[in-house]
Write a protein that holds these residues in place. Structure first.
Motif, short mmCIF file in Angstrom:
data_model
loop_
_atom_site.label_atom_id
_atom_site.label_comp_id
_atom_site.label_asym_id
_atom_site.label_seq_id
_atom_site.Cartn_x
_atom_site.Cartn_y
_atom_site.Cartn_z
N VAL A 223 0.84 -1.21 0.00
CA VAL A 223 0.00 0.00 0.00
C VAL A 223 0.87 1.25 0.00
O VAL A 223 0.56 2.24 -0.69
CB VAL A 223 -0.96 -0.01 1.20
CG1 VAL A 223 -1.70 1.33 1.32
CG2 VAL A 223 -1.97 -1.14 1.06
N LEU A 224 1.98 1.24 0.74
CA LEU A 224 2.86 2.41 0.77
C LEU A 224 3.55 2.62 -0.58
O LEU A 224 3.76 3.77 -1.00
CB LEU A 224 3.89 2.26 1.89
CG LEU A 224 3.32 2.37 3.30
CD1 LEU A 224 4.39 2.06 4.35
CD2 LEU A 224 2.73 3.76 3.56
N VAL A 225 3.90 1.55 -1.27
CA VAL A 225 4.45 1.69 -2.62
C VAL A 225 3.45 2.40 -3.52
O VAL A 225 3.78 3.32 -4.28
CB VAL A 225 4.81 0.31 -3.21
CG1 VAL A 225 5.02 0.40 -4.72
CG2 VAL A 225 6.08 -0.24 -2.57
N LYS A 226 2.19 1.97 -3.43
CA LYS A 226 1.16 2.49 -4.33
C LYS A 226 0.75 3.92 -3.98
O LYS A 226 0.40 4.69 -4.88
CB LYS A 226 -0.06 1.57 -4.30
CG LYS A 226 0.20 0.16 -4.80
CD LYS A 226 0.67 0.20 -6.24
CE LYS A 226 0.98 -1.19 -6.77
NZ LYS A 226 1.48 -1.15 -8.16
N ASP A 231 10.50 5.05 -4.10
CA ASP A 231 11.15 3.98 -4.88
C ASP A 231 10.99 2.64 -4.18
O ASP A 231 11.19 2.51 -2.97
CB ASP A 231 12.64 4.28 -5.05
CG ASP A 231 12.87 5.44 -6.00
OD1 ASP A 231 11.97 5.74 -6.81
OD2 ASP A 231 13.95 6.06 -5.92
N ARG A 232 10.67 1.64 -4.97
CA ARG A 232 10.46 0.29 -4.43
C ARG A 232 11.70 -0.23 -3.71
O ARG A 232 11.60 -0.94 -2.72
CB ARG A 232 10.07 -0.64 -5.58
CG ARG A 232 9.75 -2.05 -5.15
CD ARG A 232 9.36 -2.90 -6.34
NE ARG A 232 8.02 -2.56 -6.81
CZ ARG A 232 6.92 -3.16 -6.38
NH1 ARG A 232 6.99 -4.09 -5.44
NH2 ARG A 232 5.75 -2.82 -6.86
N MET A 292 8.11 6.82 4.91
CA MET A 292 7.65 6.71 3.53
C MET A 292 6.63 7.81 3.20
O MET A 292 6.67 8.39 2.11
CB MET A 292 7.03 5.33 3.28
CG MET A 292 7.99 4.17 3.40
SD MET A 292 9.49 4.32 2.38
CE MET A 292 10.71 4.80 3.61
N VAL A 293 5.73 8.09 4.13
CA VAL A 293 4.75 9.15 3.89
C VAL A 293 5.44 10.51 3.81
O VAL A 293 5.09 11.35 2.98
CB VAL A 293 3.67 9.15 5.00
CG1 VAL A 293 2.75 10.36 4.87
CG2 VAL A 293 2.85 7.86 4.94
N GLN A 294 6.46 10.71 4.65
CA GLN A 294 7.19 11.98 4.63
C GLN A 294 7.95 12.15 3.32
O GLN A 294 8.06 13.27 2.79
CB GLN A 294 8.16 12.01 5.82
CG GLN A 294 8.90 13.34 5.99
CD GLN A 294 7.96 14.47 6.38
OE1 GLN A 294 6.95 14.24 7.02
NE2 GLN A 294 8.30 15.70 6.01
N ARG A 295 8.48 11.04 2.76
CA ARG A 295 9.28 11.10 1.54
C ARG A 295 8.46 10.92 0.27
O ARG A 295 9.02 10.79 -0.81
CB ARG A 295 10.36 10.01 1.59
CG ARG A 295 11.35 10.17 2.72
CD ARG A 295 12.28 8.98 2.84
NE ARG A 295 13.06 8.77 1.63
CZ ARG A 295 14.05 7.88 1.52
NH1 ARG A 295 14.35 7.12 2.56
NH2 ARG A 295 14.70 7.74 0.40
N ARG A 296 7.14 10.92 0.41
CA ARG A 296 6.28 10.62 -0.73
C ARG A 296 6.57 11.55 -1.91
O ARG A 296 6.85 12.73 -1.73
CB ARG A 296 4.81 10.70 -0.34
CG ARG A 296 4.33 12.07 0.10
CD ARG A 296 2.91 11.97 0.67
NE ARG A 296 2.39 13.26 1.09
CZ ARG A 296 2.63 13.83 2.26
NH1 ARG A 296 3.41 13.20 3.14
NH2 ARG A 296 2.11 15.00 2.56
N ARG A 297 6.47 11.00 -3.10
CA ARG A 297 6.73 11.74 -4.32
C ARG A 297 5.43 12.08 -5.05
O ARG A 297 5.47 12.61 -6.15
CB ARG A 297 7.65 10.91 -5.22
CG ARG A 297 9.03 10.69 -4.60
CD ARG A 297 9.80 9.59 -5.29
NE ARG A 297 10.02 9.89 -6.70
CZ ARG A 297 10.58 9.04 -7.55
NH1 ARG A 297 10.97 7.85 -7.12
NH2 ARG A 297 10.75 9.36 -8.81
N ARG A 298 4.31 11.72 -4.46
CA ARG A 298 3.02 12.08 -5.04
C ARG A 298 1.97 12.05 -3.94
O ARG A 298 2.14 11.42 -2.91
CB ARG A 298 2.63 11.12 -6.16
CG ARG A 298 2.45 9.67 -5.72
CD ARG A 298 1.96 8.82 -6.89
NE ARG A 298 1.88 7.41 -6.50
CZ ARG A 298 2.36 6.42 -7.23
NH1 ARG A 298 2.99 6.69 -8.35
NH2 ARG A 298 2.24 5.18 -6.84
#
Length: 486
Positions: A223-226, A231-232, A292-298
């Protein structure tokens, strides 16, 4: 132009699994509230639904609906991870009905037939497997679970083998195979009570504090990837570290159940040390999710799914980590074992680690299965409120049970002389039990709001209009980074 929101048509077989999981989840909560009331109104629904039967149904529904959720999640994410259609959608549909009918008949059996008579009718004398907590299922049901699990694992494994292999799909597959293999110990019921309890914990503990954590990590990572676009490779590294710590601490941490069942005394040390380390992977999971949420790219339009994902990591750490740690050392567990503190830990751990991760996947997947990237903002607002209401309800229950457990230990366990009897102690805990009921009712209201959110109108976010919308709330980043498919 209406663009499909699922990449592979066979992902749609997950939808009935999700619907069944949520229906059984509602049943579990109703029986949980019934149990809470029976703590303070002892003859409620007696003799039609005695306490032991209500408890059996409550715990069995928990296990069955989580298994439906795990299977539905696997059927949804594995084709996308493997970049190929599911090996046999027909087999998935057949196994769904087999599992649902078998589970429903088992619950009906619990409610309508005395348990001893049910054991006679279902051939328990051929292979005695009934009568143990969480594993009360009649022999035909246990055999049916094995058949369904083998068919499910064959389907998922063949899909992974013929397609792309990712860290997420491989960790998930390892967790699912471990789940099935550990369940085989439910068929082992030796006459020696020490060995019986040891094998019982091989199922119960190595599920919830072993292989289920692999499933949890894989679903959360997916879910975090999506939803974040990180980056995976970054997420994969976190996943490997979390899983390594989970297995290292979880397997040897089983020893905290061996303290007082007749096994050698060195388990006091092994169990204490490694189970005290079990909060580490859950804390890492919390850091991972926030990172991951902090580094989100979208900004994914389904912000409700992101909330459930972050909630999974935080409440999983609190329930499985912190509330587990407070009574896991052998010197403490000597007094708290089997008290209401154990119940507080169990409720919050299951809710934080497994209930929430299944809802996370459902929250992400169900809109796509209905032809949209995300539900309307109005529906998502209701869904987010449902998260907070359920979480507050669970917090009230857990704090009430913790208070009850502390008082129970003080009155019944600690005194060396003049300790209060069990039933007299229970009378003193009635105040906490009434608060627990209030928390349970609050949780039910949150659950009903969650179900209602799927029927709330408003303009849903579809792939065609998500790509063209601007601002932070929609899927503009989905259109802005077309080559950034997760």
């Amino acid at each position: 132009m209406n663009i499909p929101t699922i990449k592979y048509q066979s992902q749609s077989v997950s939808k009935p699994y999700f619907i069944a999981a949520m229906a059984l989840f509602a049943g579990q909560i109703l029986f949980g509230i019934t149990l809470g009331l029976q703590y303070v109104i002892g003859d409620l629904f007696f003799p039609y639904i005695p306490f032991n039967v209500a408890r059996m149904v409550h715990t069995n529904l928990l296990i069955v609906w989580l298994l439906f959720g795990f299977m539905g999640s696997a059927y949804y994410l594995v084709p996308e991870e493997a970049e190929t259609e599911l090996h046999s959608p027909l087999l998935a549909k057949v196994l769904f009905w087999v599992f649902l009918v078998a589970g429903a008949l088992t619950i009906v059996g619990y409610l309508t037939v005395p348990y001893a008579r049910l054991a006679e009718l279902t051939g328990n004398e051929l292979l005695q497997t009934m009568g143990r907590e969480f594993l009360e299922q009649p022999l035909p049901t246990k055999v049916g679970i094995v058949v369904v699990a083998l068919g499910f694992l064959f389907n998922i494994s063949m899909t992974v083998l013929k397609g792309r292999k990712t860290a997420i799909s491989l960790v998930l597959l390892m967790g699912l195979w471990g789940l099935a293999l550990m369940f085989l110990f439910s068929f082992v019921n030796p006459h020696n009570l020490v060995r019986d309890k040891m094998y019982w914990w091989f199922v119960v503990h190595l599920w919830v504090e072993g292989v289920w954590e692999l499933i949890l990590g894989a679903l959360l990572a997916y879910v975090l990837v999506k939803t974040t676009g990180v980056d995976r490779e970054v997420i994969d590294k976190w996943l490997y570290v979390i899983i390594a710590f989970a297995l290292m601490t979880g397997i040897l941490g089983t020893g905290h159940h061996f303290y007082f069942i007749g096994l050698p005394g060195y388990w006091h040390w092994i169990g204490s040390i490694f189970s005290a380390m079990e909060p580490i992977p859950f804390f890492m999971m919390t850091v991972f999710a926030f990172n991951m949420v902090q580094r989100r790219r979208r900004e994914h339009p389904n912000q409700a799914a992101v909330l459930w994902a972050v909630g999974t990591s935080v409440l999983g750490f609190l329930g499985a980590g912190l509330w587990g740690f407070i009574h896991t050392l052998s010197a403490v567990n000597y007094y708290t074992h089997g008290s209401q503190i154990t119940a507080a830990h169990g409720h919050l751990a299951f809710y934080g680690a497994y209930v929430l991760v299944v809802i996370t996947l459902i929250s992400y997947a169900m809109p796509t299965l209905r032809g949209r990237i995300a539900n309307s903002q109005k529906a998502q607002a209701a869904e987010m409120w449902s998260f907070w209401i359920m979480t507050i309800g669970m917090a009230v229950m857990v704090l009430a049970l913790t208070g009850a457990g502390i008082l129970q230990v003080w009155l019944q366990r600690i005194p060396t002389q003049g300790a209060m009897s069990f039933m007299a102690t229970q009378d003193q805990l009635a105040f906490f039990y009434w608060i627990r009921i209030g928390g349970g009712v609050t949780f039910l209201l949150g659950q009903l709001l969650y179900f209602a959110s799927f029927f709330i109108g408003g303009e849903p976010v579809r792939l065609d209009n998500a790509a063209g919308s601007g601002g932070r709330s929609g899927g503009s980043m989905l259109g802005a980074r077309p080559a950034q498919r997760a």
